[in-house]
Enzyme design. Sequence first.
Site, mmCIF file in Angstrom:
data_model
loop_
_atom_site.group_PDB
_atom_site.id
_atom_site.type_symbol
_atom_site.label_atom_id
_atom_site.label_comp_id
_atom_site.label_asym_id
_atom_site.label_seq_id
_atom_site.Cartn_x
_atom_site.Cartn_y
_atom_site.Cartn_z
ATOM 1 C CG ASP A 2 -2.258 0.398 1.018
ATOM 2 O OD1 ASP A 2 -2.538 0.774 -0.127
ATOM 3 O OD2 ASP A 2 -3.057 0.360 1.951
ATOM 4 C CG HIS A 19 0.116 1.490 -9.201
ATOM 5 N ND1 HIS A 19 -0.125 1.150 -7.893
ATOM 6 C CD2 HIS A 19 -1.018 2.109 -9.638
ATOM 7 C CE1 HIS A 19 -1.354 1.539 -7.553
ATOM 8 N NE2 HIS A 19 -1.908 2.126 -8.600
ATOM 9 C CG ASN A 50 -7.199 -3.227 -5.732
ATOM 10 O OD1 ASN A 50 -6.191 -3.876 -5.460
ATOM 11 N ND2 ASN A 50 -7.608 -2.234 -4.956
HETATM 12 C C1 FPP Z 1 -2.168 -0.285 -3.227
HETATM 13 O O1 FPP Z 1 -1.670 1.049 -3.095
HETATM 14 C C2 FPP Z 1 -1.478 -0.937 -4.328
HETATM 15 C C3 FPP Z 1 -2.088 -1.589 -5.358
HETATM 16 C C4 FPP Z 1 -3.558 -1.674 -5.467
HETATM 17 C C5 FPP Z 1 -1.321 -2.176 -6.462
HETATM 18 C C6 FPP Z 1 -0.026 -2.841 -6.099
HETATM 19 C C7 FPP Z 1 0.715 -3.091 -7.354
HETATM 20 C C8 FPP Z 1 2.055 -3.014 -7.519
HETATM 21 C C9 FPP Z 1 2.990 -2.755 -6.420
HETATM 22 C C10 FPP Z 1 2.681 -3.155 -8.882
HETATM 23 C C11 FPP Z 1 2.281 -4.336 -9.684
HETATM 24 C C12 FPP Z 1 2.536 -5.628 -9.007
HETATM 25 C C13 FPP Z 1 3.465 -6.534 -9.389
HETATM 26 C C14 FPP Z 1 3.547 -7.839 -8.675
HETATM 27 C C15 FPP Z 1 4.411 -6.287 -10.464
HETATM 28 P P1 FPP Z 1 -2.615 2.288 -3.423
HETATM 29 O O2 FPP Z 1 -2.567 2.560 -4.883
HETATM 30 O O3 FPP Z 1 -3.974 2.031 -2.877
HETATM 31 O O4 FPP Z 1 -1.915 3.445 -2.663
HETATM 32 P P2 FPP Z 1 -2.627 4.672 -1.918
HETATM 33 O O5 FPP Z 1 -3.346 4.081 -0.742
HETATM 34 O O6 FPP Z 1 -1.466 5.525 -1.515
HETATM 35 O O7 FPP Z 1 -3.543 5.331 -2.898
#
Ligand code: FPP
Length: 235
Positions: A2, A19, A50
């Site tokens: 996150d 990301h 998501n």
């Molecule tokens: C949550 O943070 C993160 C995600 C929903 C996506 C995670 C994906 C990756 C790290 C990259 C792709 C994965 C791989 C395995 C290559 P958020 O976007 O909700 O963050 P925020 O809470 O700060 O908005």
Amino acid sequence: MDGNGRWARRRGLPRVEGHRKGAKVVQTITRACRRLGIEALTLYAFSQQNWNRPPEEVQALMELLGEYIIEERAEILENGIRLSAIGDLTKLPSWVREPLGKLMEESSQNNDMELCLALSYGGREEILRAVKIIAEKVCNGEVQTKDISQDMIEENLWTSHLPPLDFVIRTSGERRLSNFLLWQAAFAEYYFTNTLWPDFEKEELMEALHSYGVRERRYGLTSEQIRGSGVSGVD
Ligand code: FPP
């Protein structure tokens, strides 16, 4: 994993850049876990919920996953890593699902570390699915209600191929489980950090693992019982 969105926003960048940096951190942390001899690493990359994000963000995340599978293929195969995935993979676009399935197959004989991607994953959805599979077996007479056990539920979870869950790291200051490995986490230890996932480095992984290493896992027993039996996170 996150905090990608906030990491990007603080830099005046689009969320997808968070990301993208997050995907780089996936590589760093996977390498570190492999070197440390960690048996299995599960990454919560995309939840069932998501799918409700803006379509451009969903598309960008799917593209990142597709790129990740292509770019990490050699490293996964050369380092004895077995790739697996948990979640409703049928929802993934075929251009992600097919190369993912191929790499899972190609790496299936590897034994040095299990790298499991939680994709289109939800803990409640996973438990519901297991309940339906077992209910079906009861209906067709394969299983009797009295024989339904915790083991049977575990065998029907997406994670049936994984070892018991020991430790969960949650980044970015959130103190929630967010539908992640709900059944499996019954006796897991948690580490909550304010660090955003894109800033999560090997040093903090070591700190987190150290904190895990000095904890006493009691599973409802007393300290004295645990020390007597040698069952502990310390030894
Ligand atoms: C949550 O943070 C993160 C995600 C929903 C996506 C995670 C994906 C990756 C790290 C990259 C792709 C994965 C791989 C395995 C290559 P958020 O976007 O909700 O963050 P925020 O809470 O700060 O908005």
